[in-house]
Each structure stands twice: as C-alpha cells, then as structure tokens.
Scaffold this active site. Structure first.
Site, PDB file in Angstrom:
ATOM      1  N   CYS A  53      39.303  34.356  47.778  1.00 23.93           N
ATOM      2  CA  CYS A  53      40.170  34.351  46.455  1.00 23.93           C
ATOM      3  C   CYS A  53      39.845  35.501  45.716  1.00 23.93           C
ATOM      4  O   CYS A  53      41.060  36.495  45.387  1.00 23.93           O
ATOM      5  CB  CYS A  53      40.029  33.090  46.072  1.00 23.93           C
ATOM      6  SG  CYS A  53      40.361  31.642  46.617  1.00 23.93           S
ATOM      7  N   HIS A 103      41.935  34.017  39.233  1.00 29.18           N
ATOM      8  CA  HIS A 103      40.476  34.136  39.529  1.00 29.18           C
ATOM      9  C   HIS A 103      39.818  35.394  39.029  1.00 29.18           C
ATOM     10  O   HIS A 103      38.915  35.920  39.586  1.00 29.18           O
ATOM     11  CB  HIS A 103      40.302  33.923  41.127  1.00 29.18           C
ATOM     12  CG  HIS A 103      38.836  33.348  41.228  1.00 29.18           C
ATOM     13  ND1 HIS A 103      38.716  32.629  42.488  1.00 29.18           N
ATOM     14  CD2 HIS A 103      37.655  33.460  40.934  1.00 29.18           C
ATOM     15  CE1 HIS A 103      37.292  32.499  42.579  1.00 29.18           C
ATOM     16  NE2 HIS A 103      36.706  32.746  41.497  1.00 29.18           N
TER      17      HIS A 103
END
Length: 502
Positions: A53, A103
C-alpha cells in the site's frame, strides 16, 4: 481557456487480471467501470511499482520509484519536500482535495492537497516498520489468515464505515464546488479501501454472486516448490503448513467479488453526482488501483510479490471529448500518473527535478508511448531488495539473494514456467541481469533500507513513551458555518446553498 476538472478514483487491492475489463469470462459485476472503459482509454498492462500500500501510493503521487524517496514499507516516512501531483496542480490553480486513503506516514498528512476530507483508515506512525535485522521473527501486525478463515457476509465493518464516509464527503465536495467555486478547476482524489481484505461484505453484495459463480484459483503450487520469496510470504501470512479449507477460499473470493461490485456502485454514485452538478462533460475521470491481490493463486494471498495478480492494477482514463476510446497494450505503471495528470491539466513537469514516471499522453492520443515498468520491493517477506523489469513480453524479477525469475507473460500469463535457468534464454538473462545491476546499486539500497528501518523503530518506540502526539489527520469541521446560523442572512444562505440557483 478553463483547465479541465480531474476526478481521480482509486480502489485498494483490486487485482486487474480478475476484472471483466481484462477477462471476458470474469463473473465480477462492475457495469460502471465497464462503461468508463468502453468510452475511455483502457490500459491492459498497467502495474504498480511496489506491491504494497504505502510504497505504491508514495510512488504514484510523486512519480518517483521507492528507493528514490525512501518508500520502503508501510511505515516509511514520506518526506514533505517531495513534489506530488497535488503540488503541481495546486500551483496551476487547482483546488486539490483528497477523500479517503493514501497511507501517508509521518507528520505531513497533506502533501500538496489543500484539503483532506476524511482521516486515513491506516495509522500515520512508524509502528509497522519492517525489521531485516530479525528476518525470522514474525511481527504481530503482519497479515494472517483470519481474513480468509472468517470470510463471509456481514452487516458492518470498519472498512464500510470508512468508504461510506469517503464517498459521502466526495459527493459533498462536488456539490460545494458548483455552489461556491464553479470557476476554479478541481482535482479531487477519491480513494476507497475496498476490495482490500478482510473478505467480508454486506449480504446485498454477497448475494449478487453464488458459489457456482466463483472460480477456484487456477493453480496451487506446493509450498516446497515455491520460489524463496513466496515461501517467506507463506510464513509472513502464517500459512506455512496450514492448508485452507476449499469452502473458505470460495467464501473469500466471493466476498472479494462482492467488494468489487461495492466499489463499482460507489463509482456510480460519483458519476451521478458529476452529472447532476453538470460537471460530467468538463471532468476527466482517472481510475486506478494501488496493487492487486493473489486471492489464493499459486497458494498465495494478499500482495507483496511481482506475480500478475499482485502487481497488475486497473487503469483507465475517461475523457471522450479528448481521446478516442481504445485499449493500450504496452506496459505502463502508476509512477507515470504524475506527469500525465500535470499534462492533462495543461502544465509541464519541472525539468530540473528527478522523475521516474513518463507521461501517458502519447498512449492516450494513440501515438505510441513507452513499454516498460520498473518495480522495487523492500518490505515484509524480503531480506534484501527485490526488483522487477517488465518490458515487451517479458517480466524479470531480480534479487542478489534469491534465484532470478523470468516469465514470458504473453505466452505464459499464469507464470507457470520460470525461464531464468533455461539454456535457450541464457543470453537474455545475462543481459537483463547486467541492466538491473547497472540500474540499481543494490548494496546501497540495502543499507539505506536497513538504516531507515533502524531509525524508525527507535523513534516509534520513543514516541510510545509519555504523552502521545498523533500524526493522524484530523479533518476539522467548523459547525458555526454549517447549515443555518444566525450570523448568516437566511435568504442569502438558502440562495447560495441551492443548486441550481432559483
């Protein structure tokens, strides 16, 4: 001339090879995506540049490969002085906003976005730092198989809470735009967390499929026959010597398919909002993922490898007034999005700044373009950097510690036959190895990764002591300026809040 609006939609962990955009036999129901693909430019061979991610997203927003910006793992600090597409577009006069996940780790949680409409679903601190100093220790925060073993329908989850807010706030942003700032172009990024595990979805989506619709993985490789990195991943996800019941594999895939349909329904909501706000004709829509999901193929789950299911992402650009609908066969990657978005906005990238991405505009215009992807992975499951070159028919996976992998993806899309040891490909492997070693200073990248891990582990441990000061983004809402308030003239408020105005 007004610059075009840009709506950039992201899904998390959506495996391109499974989608009906790329596999006509796929049972996955995503009609909104299929319409966008049919009317737009669809990239049939698009990849992430790191199958995890945070590294993937840092690369996507910056146009630079992970080793250039320290994007080593899911707790890597993303430096505030790295230009992103949001910085570039903001400099061009765009309103730049993010609704959802990116993120970002570290104290800068904006990275050029003028507004973040939600918090992130994942933590912003260094708690998930990888530790190559103890490669045999399985960290408690690693993926395990609970997502598969608990797969099935649900009423509510953390991720549903998040994505409902993400889409609602994005729609509100579009409504506010046409009421408040219709003359200023916007770049709105809407980043949902489905179909990322856990593999559970409400019955409405679960029941769009039956077990008979769900194909089992096409190939399962015995753990003893796996390549060393795959073997490490089986241990990372706690699957070593623990075979899964077939029904749970089906359940996980069924929930995942349902989550893809959930994403598609949310895309439908955004498309309807664009239409209702009379923005559809003036907005370029870009859709992409951050990485894929193995979903049991080869006996693997989640991502973290360079196989097609983990590394290939959906990518399309919908701008029918600008680009004729067509498919692009060349291999491209999400590192190419920054220069593409800048050029779509009518700007140019800064010539004196390092950039690994290359504009996709020639592909969009049907005039050629590059056919190459470079990838880097330095996170869990590795003990040294694991690099990838994708060009033409070939995919080459390179490590100084693991055996080389070479696949002809055109002839062998399931990547069943590693040709790296084939006598017929000895010269090709030697040339690719020379290229990789000249391109990457592996000892230097290895040491930089270790140094970053050690710094972040120390800082993370220190910051757990005493008063906690969170880096997580706090979206602030000034309630005194919402709805009806006595310091705002009622008639003027009602007039401004209505669209279209009476």
């Amino acid at each position: 001339m007004k610059r075009p609006n840009i709506l950039f939609i992201m899904a998390d962990q959506m495996a391109a090879p499974l989608l009906p955009l790329h596999d006509s036999a796929s049972p996955i129901k995503v009609p909104n995506l299929q319409r966008l693909a049919a009317e737009g430019v669809l990239f049939d061979s698009a990849y992430c540049n790191s199958p995890l991610c945070a590294p993937s997203r840092f690369t996507l927003v910056s146009g630079q490969l992970p080793s250039q910006i320290g994007a080593y793992d899911n707790a890597a600090d993303f430096p505030a002085d790295v230009p992103t597409y949001a910085h570039y577009l903001r400099r061009l006069g765009y309103r730049t906003a993010l609704s959802g996940k990116m993120h970002f780790c570290g104290p800068d949680q904006l990275h050029g976005y003028e507004e973040r409409l939600t918090s992130d679903i994942y933590p912003a601190d260094y708690g998930w730092s990888v530790n190559w100093d103890e490669p045999e220790v399985r960290a408690s925060w690693y993926h395990n198989m609970s997502s598969v073993l608990q797969a099935g329908p649900c009423v509510r989850t953390n991720q549903l809470d998040f994505d409902e807010e993400v889409v609602f706030k994005a729609q509100q942003y579009l409504f506010d735009h046409v009421r408040m700032t219709p003359d200023q172009p916007f770049c709105l990024t809407v980043s949902m967390t489905h179909p990322h595990d856990p593999y559970t979805i409400p019955e409405e989506y679960w029941n769009r499929y039956s077990d008979d619709d769900i194909p089992l993985p096409r190939q399962v490789i015995d753990q003893a026959e796996q390549d060393p990195h795959s073997q490490r991943l089986l241990k990372v996800i706690d699957l070593w010597d623990k075979p899964l019941p077939e029904q749970k594999i089906l359940d996980a895939r069924r929930a995942y398919f349902g989550a893809c349909s959930y994403i598609d329904d949310n895309i439908g909501k955004l498309l309807k909002t664009l239409k209702d706000c009379k923005l559809a004709d003036d907005t370029i829509i870009v859709f992409s993922g951050d990485h894929g999901d193995m979903l049991g193929e080869r006996g693997l789950w989640y991502k973290m490898h360079w196989f097609e299911m983990a590394a290939r992402v959906p990518l399309l650009v919908h701008a029918p007034a600008r680009f004729a609908a067509h498919r692009v066969n060349q291999s491209v990657s999400t590192v190419d999005l920054l220069p593409t978005l800048v050029e779509l906005a009518g700007g140019q990238v800064e010539p004196g700044l390092h950039l690994d991405g290359r504009s996709l505009l020639p592909h969009l215009q049907g005039t050629g373009g590059h056919d190459e992807v470079l990838g880097e992975y330095m996170a869990e499951g590795t003990t040294s950097p694991l690099m990838m070159i994708r060009r033409g028919e070939w995919k080459f996976v390179y490590s100084e510690e693991d055996p080389l992998l070479l696949f002809n993806v055109a002839n062998d899309p399931q990547e069943r036959e590693n040709l790296a040891e084939s006598p017929d490909h000895r010269e090709q492997v030697a040339a690719l190895l020379d290229e990789a070693r000249s391109r990457w200073d592996m000892p230097a990248i290895h040491q930089a990764t270790l140094a970053s891990q050690r710094r972040r582990r120390l800082v993370a441990e220190a910051l757990t002591q005493g008063t906690l000061k969170s880096w997580d983004h706090q979206p602030m809402v000034d309630a005194s300026e919402q709805y009806m308030r006595n310091h705002i003239d009622l008639d003027d408020l009602e007039r401004r809040a209505r669209f279209p105005q009476a």
